[in-house]
Scaffold this motif. Structure first.
Motif, PDB file in Angstrom:
ATOM      1  N   UNK A  57       0.804  -1.084  -0.198  1.00 14.78           N
ATOM      2  CA  UNK A  57      -0.061   0.062  -0.058  1.00 14.78           C
ATOM      3  C   UNK A  57       0.936   1.323   0.095  1.00 14.78           C
ATOM      4  N   UNK A  58       0.488   2.377  -0.655  1.00 14.34           N
ATOM      5  CA  UNK A  58       1.112   3.456  -0.956  1.00 14.34           C
ATOM      6  C   UNK A  58       1.021   4.337   0.713  1.00 14.34           C
ATOM      7  N   UNK A  59       1.983   4.577   1.380  1.00  9.75           N
ATOM      8  CA  UNK A  59       1.892   5.329   2.392  1.00  9.75           C
ATOM      9  C   UNK A  59       3.130   6.426   2.639  1.00  9.75           C
ATOM     10  N   UNK A  60       3.013   7.548   3.444  1.00 11.14           N
ATOM     11  CA  UNK A  60       3.791   8.575   3.776  1.00 11.14           C
ATOM     12  C   UNK A  60       5.115   7.992   4.549  1.00 11.14           C
ATOM     13  N   UNK A 133      -4.453  13.203  -5.935  1.00 15.69           N
ATOM     14  CA  UNK A 133      -4.449  14.458  -5.134  1.00 15.69           C
ATOM     15  C   UNK A 133      -3.864  14.512  -3.645  1.00 15.69           C
ATOM     16  N   UNK A 134      -3.333  13.433  -3.582  1.00 17.58           N
ATOM     17  CA  UNK A 134      -2.309  13.485  -2.080  1.00 17.58           C
ATOM     18  C   UNK A 134      -0.831  13.911  -2.537  1.00 17.58           C
TER      19      UNK A 134
ATOM     20  N   UNK B  43      -8.788   2.590   5.311  1.00 17.48           N
ATOM     21  CA  UNK B  43      -8.888   2.009   3.920  1.00 17.48           C
ATOM     22  C   UNK B  43      -9.578   0.932   3.962  1.00 17.48           C
ATOM     23  N   UNK B  47     -13.060   0.439   1.979  1.00 20.99           N
ATOM     24  CA  UNK B  47     -13.676  -0.887   0.946  1.00 20.99           C
ATOM     25  C   UNK B  47     -14.701  -1.758   1.473  1.00 20.99           C
ATOM     26  N   UNK B  63     -14.280   8.779   2.843  1.00 18.64           N
ATOM     27  CA  UNK B  63     -13.510   9.185   1.695  1.00 18.64           C
ATOM     28  C   UNK B  63     -12.766  10.567   1.940  1.00 18.64           C
ATOM     29  N   UNK B  67      -5.804  11.500   2.571  1.00 15.50           N
ATOM     30  CA  UNK B  67      -5.744  10.851   0.893  1.00 15.50           C
ATOM     31  C   UNK B  67      -5.235   9.358   1.374  1.00 15.50           C
ATOM     32  N   UNK B  68      -5.430   8.814   0.070  1.00 13.68           N
ATOM     33  CA  UNK B  68      -5.265   7.175   0.109  1.00 13.68           C
ATOM     34  C   UNK B  68      -3.968   6.865   0.927  1.00 13.68           C
ATOM     35  N   UNK B  69      -2.840   7.616   0.677  1.00 15.21           N
ATOM     36  CA  UNK B  69      -1.760   7.265   1.608  1.00 15.21           C
ATOM     37  C   UNK B  69      -1.939   7.538   3.060  1.00 15.21           C
ATOM     38  N   UNK B  70      -2.647   8.239   3.441  1.00 17.87           N
ATOM     39  CA  UNK B  70      -3.085   8.541   4.787  1.00 17.87           C
ATOM     40  C   UNK B  70      -3.927   7.556   5.446  1.00 17.87           C
ATOM     41  N   UNK B  72      -4.421   4.644   4.269  1.00 22.10           N
ATOM     42  CA  UNK B  72      -3.702   3.258   4.380  1.00 22.10           C
ATOM     43  C   UNK B  72      -2.955   2.951   5.723  1.00 22.10           C
ATOM     44  N   UNK B 154      -9.359  19.002  -1.519  1.00 26.68           N
ATOM     45  CA  UNK B 154      -9.825  17.542  -1.089  1.00 26.68           C
ATOM     46  C   UNK B 154      -8.754  17.055  -0.163  1.00 26.68           C
TER      47      UNK B 154
END
Lengths: 158, 257, 461
Positions: A57-60, A133-134, B43, B47, B63, B67-70, B72, B154
């Protein structure tokens, strides 16, 4: 500072190190493993330049401590290149479409997009925009990044 | 939390990582509630088909979390325990009158959002306690719900967000309304007076306008770099209308984008 | 020629940038390297009464701590950049400028002038330890009244930012051609407006950073900086540290965006090389985002008070503009932005009567430097606003007001009647602006847009 022993897999290689408990994963990757492709732009999870994959998974990486990655599988931008040294389809698409200028944000974009494309083989523009967007880019204005993601998706589906 | 450490706004001597505590990541329906383990990642909620079915309000709100990376990495327990008044999940939990299960070595305690959220980034959580589970009341299939938010970008912190759940009687008037607002007070706030105003009445533009006016009276926003107090107050009224309209249309069986 | 003109040329740098093998300043490593962290002012205007470094010094892993007093007489203050401030004699004669000297100690000595100004520097084994130590340094301030509004800064009795000056107006000049006063008398209408461009911070994704390696054998410094001006940095390191330029090599490696804030010389670019020489160890400093927002230079921040003489048919007869640049605590770049603004304001329009005065004013803000466009985007905005405001007053389409006032193809070469910054006459040699405008309107389907706009207006949304 007491060291903590961690074991993890980075870009397919088993790594075992002793680190300070407070060391950020992003600093561990850059300073201890010398994988400097992962960039640090803000250190509070806003810019996306440090995006890597943890267990797919992509993460910071600036929002994780290195010790939290113990036992994990980590992938960084350095893992994308093909074995023969050629760029992979996504890297090539970024280059072909001038989707980078200074290139500082690029590793973060590549890691975000590469996991996105695994789950979305034929994304529409709205989905691509949401996906990136992130991640912040100050040079390109994003249009060419979107073009590059489209090209990469097409290359895969062909 | 890590941003606070990186900016050295907080320098704790010890940090205990509960990320590896087993058995705290789960989503299941249990009678009246959808129960979610504190370590469940955003996440996973995003899902989850079960969440979408039992608590669509939560699916819609999740949502808006970073962001997705957060999402996760971020967990539901973390979002609740952080106590950010502009965060999405506390707002949803407050609207639904959900429950927070706290645990310490002596056992468990169940608290309401009202008891738990004290002020900006401050909760009733004691040093020897942890958030174990969050219970989101299940939304009946006939109800309509909506989560609306305005953020500068967003994934940024919301300026104002509203969560609404409405039920309609056979005659078409409101038989139940649950409404909460985030981003404008020091804690996410249930708009009880507005709920009472709406109860038993038929949804129409005039009524929504009244609800909006009352909301603007009730909120106490502050000014910051991202918006003035006046703007946030105005926005609160607008967002309440949007949330109510969306939820009502859904309760009437309609679809909204 | 044909081999390259009109062709897309592949960038040579892409391969390393997409594979994560670029070399940005943060990626540079050397044996024995130590890291620096800066202690910065938390006040916009204050005297420094004392700095207690004892606790920080005692911390394990700390190699050096410097304050302003430690480098007094050793490192010269940063001053305005001569190469950007010198004006040709004929221009000086034409605009009669005043430019006062101003400066900044590389570590604040007696007082601080803006939030983020460097006060002390800590060098330690790594950044984590250096930040621990920086947290332990106690700075005792005595706060002064703060002035952040340039108009208040010009009032009598306002707190002085640069104490050796008489007041806070650091520079001014006057440009004129034709007779704007007469035009204002003759015109059907006069538009008076205040038009502002706010202060901005351009935030390249890569923050600033410096790595300096001192070679003992040759007494040479190799300095890497994420900069747009490596040669300027070399010059100012040499001046500040009393070295010959030949002793210094400055490399700008891969730079992660510049946009202006990396276009000057910052205190860190002097101090880090000095520290590497002092400690005989390579020293690295990488700015964090919070530092970037306060300490890295800002830009824009212009306030224009315009009076525009125009006729009922939309013809602009003349413009009188008095504008202020809020330069923050130091003006390093003289009239760079200011004069660019003054001579570009009229852009593609034929406005023969033109009179501009400019004042550059110091305030307790981060120094203001040129960002992309360097004073031009500000006045493009001013001119566009003037067009829009006139159009609104006359109930005309702004494009018609543009058409009315544009320099025509047959006017070329067109003399704007004033000088360029290098002293040459401002003569437009060629171009067909009206044709370009029409082409642009077609490309964006301007008429279609107006039609849709009217339809939507009728719907009330």
């Amino acid at each position: 500072m007491d060291g903590v022993k961690i074991n993890l897999k980075v870009n397919g290689q088993d790594i075992s190190r002793e680190v300070d408990a407070r060391l950020l994963l992003s600093d561990f990757i850059r300073e201890n493993l010398l994988l400097t492709g992962t960039h640090i732009g803000c250190e509070h999870g806003v810019c996306g330049a440090c995006t890597i994959h943890v267990n797919g998974d992509p993460v910071r990486s600036c929002l994780m401590l290195a010790v939290q990655a113990d036992g994990c599988e980590v992938k960084t931008v350095e893992s994308l290149i093909q074995e023969n040294g050629d760029l992979n389809h996504l890297q090539q698409a970024f280059s072909d479409n001038h989707a980078l200028q200074c290139g500082f944000c690029t590793p973060g974009f590549l890691m975000t997009v590469s996991s996105f494309l695994e789950e979305n083989s034929n994304p529409c523009e709205a989905e691509i925009r949401k996906c990136i967007s992130g991640n912040l880019c100050r040079c390109t204005g994003y249009s060419n990044i979107i073009k590059a993601v489209k090209q990469a998706a097409q290359t895969v589906s062909n | 939390m890590i941003p606070l450490l990186n900016m050295r706004l907080s320098t704790p001597k010890y940090i205990i990582d509960i990320g590896r505590v087993g058995g705290l990541s789960y989503i299941h329906a249990d009678g009246e509630s959808l129960v979610i383990g504190a370590l469940t990642k955003h996440r996973d909620i995003e899902k989850s088909k079960l969440v979408k079915e039992k608590c669509p309000l939560l699916s819609e709100a999740i949502r808006w979390v970073g962001h997705e990376q957060i999402r996760n990495r971020g967990t539901v327990g973390g979002s609740i325990a952080h106590g950010d008044p502009s965060a999405e999940l506390p707002c949803v939990l407050t609207a639904l009158r959900g429950e927070i299960v706290l645990a310490d070595e002596n056992g468990e305690e169940i608290v309401s959002p009202e008891e738990f959220f004290l002020t900006y980034m401050l909760t009733s959580l004691q040093p020897d306690q942890l958030v174990k589970e969050i219970r989101f009341p299940i939304i009946k299939p006939a109800s309509g719900s909506a989560f609306v938010e305005v953020a500068r970008r967003h994934g940024d912190f919301g300026l104002v967000e509203v969560a609404a759940v409405v039920d309609l009687s056979e005659e078409g008037s409101f038989s139940e309304v649950k409404l909460a607002i985030g981003g404008v007070n020091s804690i996410p706030t249930a708009l009880e007076d507005v709920e009472r105003l709406l109860f038993g009445k038929e949804p129409n533009e005039e009524l929504f306008k009244k609800a909006s006016d009352l909301t603007m009276e009730l909120v106490e926003p502050e000014s910051d770099l991202h918006g003035t107090a006046e703007y946030r107050r105005e926005l609160s009224g607008t967002m309440v209308i949007r949330a109510l309209k969306k939820a009502t249309i859904r309760a009437q069986g309609g679809r909204v984008m | 020629m044909t081999k390259y003109v009109g062709q897309s040329v592949k960038r040579k740098e892409d391969y390393r940038l997409v594979t994560g093998t670029g070399q940005f300043v943060g990626d540079i490593r050397a044996a024995n390297m130590v890291e620096a962290v800066f202690v910065r002012s938390t006040h916009a205007h204050a005297a420094i009464k004392g700095i207690d470094i004892s606790e920080a010094q005692a911390l394990e892993g700390v190699h050096a701590i410097l304050t302003g007093m430690d480098i007094d007489g050793i490192i010269k203050p940063l001053v305005q950049f001569e190469s950007h401030c010198a004006l040709p004699a004929n221009l000086e004669e034409a605009i009669n400028p005043t430019i006062h000297y101003c400066y900044e100690d590389v570590l604040a000595k007696n007082k601080v002038m803006y939030v983020g100004q460097p006060i002390a520097v800590v060098v330690a084994e790594n950044r984590y330890v250096a930040e621990d130590a920086a947290d332990l340094i106690k700075v005792e301030y005595m706060t002064f009244p703060v002035v952040v509004d340039p108009f208040k800064s010009m009032e009598k009795g306002a707190p002085l930012i640069q104490e050796h000056l008489q007041n806070n107006v650091q520079a001014d000049f006057h440009v004129t051609t034709g007779n704007a006063g007469q035009a204002l008398k003759d015109a059907d209408h006069i538009l008076k407006a205040r038009i502002q461009t706010p202060r901005v911070s351009s935030n390249p994704l890569e923050t600033r950073g410096v790595v300096s390696i001192h070679e003992n054998r040759t007494d040479q410094l190799h300095v890497y900086s994420s900069t747009q001006l490596p040669f300027e940095i070399r010059t100012y390191i040499a001046r500040s540290l009393d070295l010959a330029e030949q002793q210094i090599r400055v490399t700008a490696p891969d730079v992660g965006g510049g946009f202006g804030p990396k276009g000057g010389v910052h205190p860190e670019e002097i101090l880090v090389p000095y520290l590497s020489k002092l400690l005989k160890r390579p020293v690295k400093w990488i700015e964090d985002r919070l530092e970037h927002l306060t300490s890295a230079r800002h830009s824009r921040d212009q306030i224009h008070d315009v009076e525009v003489a125009y006729n009922l048919d939309g013809t602009i007869l003349g413009i009188k503009d008095h504008f202020i640049i809020d330069s923050g605590a130091v003006n390093y770049f003289g009239l760079t932005c200011a004069y660019n603004s003054a001579y570009h304001l009229r852009g593609a329009y034929k406005i023969p009567n033109y009179d501009v005065t400019c004042q550059i004013v110091l305030t307790n803000k981060t120094p203001n430097v040129p960002f992309r466009g360097a004073g031009r985007p500000e006045v493009v905005f001013v001119m566009d606003r003037i067009i829009d405001m006139i159009a609104r007053k006359l109930k005309k389409d702004p494009v018609d007001v543009m058409r009315k006032n544009m320099i025509q193809a047959e006017d070329m070469p067109y003399d704007q009647g004033i000088l360029v910054k290098d002293g040459a006459k401002l003569i437009y040699d060629s171009g067909d602006y009206p044709a370009a405008l029409e082409q642009g309107l077609k490309m964006v389907d301007y008429e279609g847009f107006r039609e849709r706009q009217n339809e939507l207006k009728k719907q009330g949304s």
